[in-house]
Design a protein around this motif. Structure first.
Motif, mmCIF file in Angstrom:
data_model
loop_
_atom_site.group_PDB
_atom_site.id
_atom_site.type_symbol
_atom_site.label_atom_id
_atom_site.label_comp_id
_atom_site.label_asym_id
_atom_site.label_seq_id
_atom_site.Cartn_x
_atom_site.Cartn_y
_atom_site.Cartn_z
ATOM 1 N N ALA A 21 0.705 -1.188 -0.013
ATOM 2 C CA ALA A 21 -0.131 -0.011 -0.007
ATOM 3 C C ALA A 21 0.910 1.354 0.017
ATOM 4 O O ALA A 21 0.698 2.219 -0.562
ATOM 5 N N ASP A 22 1.969 1.235 0.776
ATOM 6 C CA ASP A 22 2.819 2.395 0.830
ATOM 7 C C ASP A 22 3.583 2.759 -0.625
ATOM 8 O O ASP A 22 3.459 3.961 -0.939
ATOM 9 N N ARG A 35 2.015 5.461 -7.876
ATOM 10 C CA ARG A 35 0.561 6.114 -8.433
ATOM 11 C C ARG A 35 0.996 7.716 -8.630
ATOM 12 O O ARG A 35 1.019 8.292 -9.862
ATOM 13 N N ASP A 36 1.835 8.402 -7.801
ATOM 14 C CA ASP A 36 2.302 9.646 -7.858
ATOM 15 C C ASP A 36 3.094 9.771 -8.698
ATOM 16 O O ASP A 36 3.328 10.753 -9.590
ATOM 17 N N LEU A 37 4.204 8.782 -8.818
ATOM 18 C CA LEU A 37 5.137 9.092 -9.885
ATOM 19 C C LEU A 37 4.981 8.817 -11.281
ATOM 20 O O LEU A 37 5.057 9.549 -11.877
ATOM 21 N N VAL A 38 3.874 8.139 -11.568
ATOM 22 C CA VAL A 38 3.279 7.745 -12.828
ATOM 23 C C VAL A 38 2.280 9.090 -13.097
ATOM 24 O O VAL A 38 2.474 9.445 -14.469
ATOM 25 N N MET A 90 6.442 9.670 -14.929
ATOM 26 C CA MET A 90 7.754 8.494 -14.939
ATOM 27 C C MET A 90 7.502 7.277 -14.598
ATOM 28 O O MET A 90 6.669 6.942 -13.877
ATOM 29 N N SER A 91 8.098 6.379 -15.076
ATOM 30 C CA SER A 91 7.910 4.908 -14.892
ATOM 31 C C SER A 91 8.704 4.514 -13.740
ATOM 32 O O SER A 91 9.843 4.791 -13.573
ATOM 33 N N VAL A 109 -5.472 3.191 -15.128
ATOM 34 C CA VAL A 109 -4.632 4.325 -15.798
ATOM 35 C C VAL A 109 -2.870 4.204 -15.793
ATOM 36 O O VAL A 109 -2.088 3.840 -16.381
ATOM 37 N N VAL A 110 -2.675 3.883 -14.440
ATOM 38 C CA VAL A 110 -1.312 3.864 -13.915
ATOM 39 C C VAL A 110 -0.832 2.540 -14.671
ATOM 40 O O VAL A 110 0.247 2.631 -15.532
#
Length: 151
Positions: free
Chosen positions: A53-54, A60-63, A68-69, A130-131
């Motif tokens: 979860a963390d 999620r935020d990165l993508v 960014m991948s 979406v991610v």
């Protein structure tokens, strides 16, 4: 007795409890950390990456926010996939390398459809989808066109 795939730990931190999973095409294994010894051409079906979860919040935020991948940070040893049986060793016979292009085309088509629906404001599109769609699209774009299997 082996009964199929087993759940894998978080591919980023190794925690055994995972909350989210995304699937990537076999060729995208090359983009994962420590993937060099994996015979990605022998992978049958998609490759599953699990996240706690963390770490999912970070992914999620990165993508979605940074564009960014996360694949280069994911440990290939923690990915879940199925390798084709080693018929060459068992039967002393050569088997053709699997053609993964249909799977890649299907995954890319699904990713494009998801991103299009998301772009059109479809509220039924899940964030996880979406991610996954962006990661699959970016990975296949980075890897370029697949090579034809050796006959």
């Amino acid at each position: 007795m082996y009964t199929g795939r087993t759940e894998k730990p978080c591919c980023l931190c190794g925690r055994p409890e995972t909350a989210h999973r995304i699937d990537i095409p076999p060729r995208a294994v090359q983009l994962l950390k420590h993937s060099e010894p994996i015979a990605w051409r022998d992978i049958e079906g998609e490759v599953s990456l699990h996240f706690c979860a963390d770490d999912w919040h970070t992914v999620r935020d990165l993508v979605l926010e940074t564009g960014m991948s996360p694949l280069s940070r994911c440990n290939a040893a923690r990915a879940s996939f199925v390798l084709r049986e080693d018929f060459e060793a068992l039967l002393n016979a050569t088997r053709e390398e699997p053609d993964q292009r249909p799977l890649e085309a299907e995954m890319l088509n699904d990713a494009r459809e998801t991103l299009e629906r998301f772009g059109d404001g479809d509220d039924l599109v899940e964030t996880r989808d979406v991610v996954e769609a962006r990661i699959v699209s970016w990975a296949l774009e980075d890897l370029g066109s697949p090579k034809r299997p050796v006959s």
